[in-house]
Design a protein around this motif. Structure first.
Motif, mmCIF file in Angstrom:
data_model
loop_
_atom_site.group_PDB
_atom_site.id
_atom_site.type_symbol
_atom_site.label_atom_id
_atom_site.label_comp_id
_atom_site.label_asym_id
_atom_site.label_seq_id
_atom_site.Cartn_x
_atom_site.Cartn_y
_atom_site.Cartn_z
ATOM 1 N N THR A 109 37.657 45.574 61.542
ATOM 2 C CA THR A 109 38.746 44.741 61.063
ATOM 3 C C THR A 109 38.734 44.757 59.534
ATOM 4 O O THR A 109 37.710 44.544 58.904
ATOM 5 N N ILE A 110 39.873 45.031 58.989
ATOM 6 C CA ILE A 110 40.002 45.125 57.542
ATOM 7 C C ILE A 110 40.418 43.761 57.009
ATOM 8 O O ILE A 110 41.459 43.231 57.376
ATOM 9 N N VAL A 111 39.576 43.202 56.182
ATOM 10 C CA VAL A 111 39.855 41.909 55.574
ATOM 11 C C VAL A 111 40.057 42.151 54.083
ATOM 12 O O VAL A 111 39.124 42.517 53.382
ATOM 13 N N PRO A 112 41.281 41.982 53.605
ATOM 14 C CA PRO A 112 41.488 42.176 52.159
ATOM 15 C C PRO A 112 40.845 41.028 51.388
ATOM 16 O O PRO A 112 40.936 39.869 51.778
ATOM 17 N N ASP A 113 40.193 41.351 50.278
ATOM 18 C CA ASP A 113 39.539 40.296 49.512
ATOM 19 C C ASP A 113 40.351 39.877 48.284
ATOM 20 O O ASP A 113 40.005 38.915 47.638
ATOM 21 N N HIS A 114 41.427 40.565 47.972
ATOM 22 C CA HIS A 114 42.353 40.229 46.876
ATOM 23 C C HIS A 114 41.645 40.114 45.530
ATOM 24 O O HIS A 114 42.035 39.308 44.680
ATOM 25 N N ILE A 115 40.626 40.912 45.319
ATOM 26 C CA ILE A 115 39.833 40.762 44.090
ATOM 27 C C ILE A 115 40.586 41.275 42.867
ATOM 28 O O ILE A 115 40.469 40.707 41.781
ATOM 29 N N VAL A 116 41.395 42.317 43.020
ATOM 30 C CA VAL A 116 42.151 42.849 41.874
ATOM 31 C C VAL A 116 43.226 41.859 41.449
ATOM 32 O O VAL A 116 43.415 41.596 40.259
ATOM 33 N N TRP A 117 43.915 41.296 42.430
ATOM 34 C CA TRP A 117 44.945 40.304 42.148
ATOM 35 C C TRP A 117 44.324 39.073 41.484
ATOM 36 O O TRP A 117 44.859 38.521 40.529
ATOM 37 N N SER A 118 43.168 38.655 41.974
ATOM 38 C CA SER A 118 42.483 37.498 41.395
ATOM 39 C C SER A 118 42.022 37.785 39.968
ATOM 40 O O SER A 118 42.090 36.907 39.102
ATOM 41 N N LEU A 119 41.548 38.990 39.736
ATOM 42 C CA LEU A 119 41.128 39.360 38.381
ATOM 43 C C LEU A 119 42.324 39.350 37.430
ATOM 44 O O LEU A 119 42.236 38.850 36.302
ATOM 45 N N PHE A 120 43.460 39.885 37.878
ATOM 46 C CA PHE A 120 44.678 39.856 37.072
ATOM 47 C C PHE A 120 45.085 38.420 36.763
ATOM 48 O O PHE A 120 45.409 38.086 35.612
ATOM 49 N N ASN A 121 45.066 37.564 37.785
ATOM 50 C CA ASN A 121 45.454 36.169 37.566
ATOM 51 C C ASN A 121 44.472 35.431 36.673
ATOM 52 O O ASN A 121 44.868 34.562 35.901
#
Length: 109
Positions: A31-43
């Motif tokens: 199961t692929i769980v996106p961690d949204h780390i790039v989006w969080s770093l941008f924010n």
């Protein structure tokens, strides 16, 4: 010797209708769980309204840690929280940016 030569000649051919043996390997899809780390770093760098980007980054790192520990339920929970915080941070930042542009345009005229 004649019998041995006859056996060696028939090594590559099937001897008769026997049971067919097959091996089935069931691979569970990861199961692929996106961690949204790039989006969080941008924010956290550009859209850090009320420190929501930094908090979202912390939850993204926690989600990635849970994925490494094979805890997919915890990873999904932290990922969902990071996604919500990223959305709120982005909306707040865009709203603040639009308000500042409108104020600048109305005062400048």
């Amino acid at each position: 010797m004649m019998k041995r030569e006859h056996e060696m000649a028939n090594w590559g051919t099937p001897q008769g209708p026997g049971p067919v043996v097959s091996t089935v390997v069931n691979i569970q899809p990861e199961t692929i769980v996106p961690d949204h780390i790039v989006w969080s770093l941008f924010n956290s760098i550009y859209c850090n309204t009320c420190c929501l980007g930094f908090v979202a980054f912390a939850y993204s790192v926690k989600s990635r840690d849970r994925k490494m520990m094979q805890d997919m339920v915890g990873a999904k929970s932290y990922s969902s929280t990071a996604k919500c915080l990223n959305i709120v941070a982005l909306v707040f930042s865009l709203t603040l940016f639009i308000i500042l542009i409108v104020i600048k345009l109305t005062i400048g005229m």
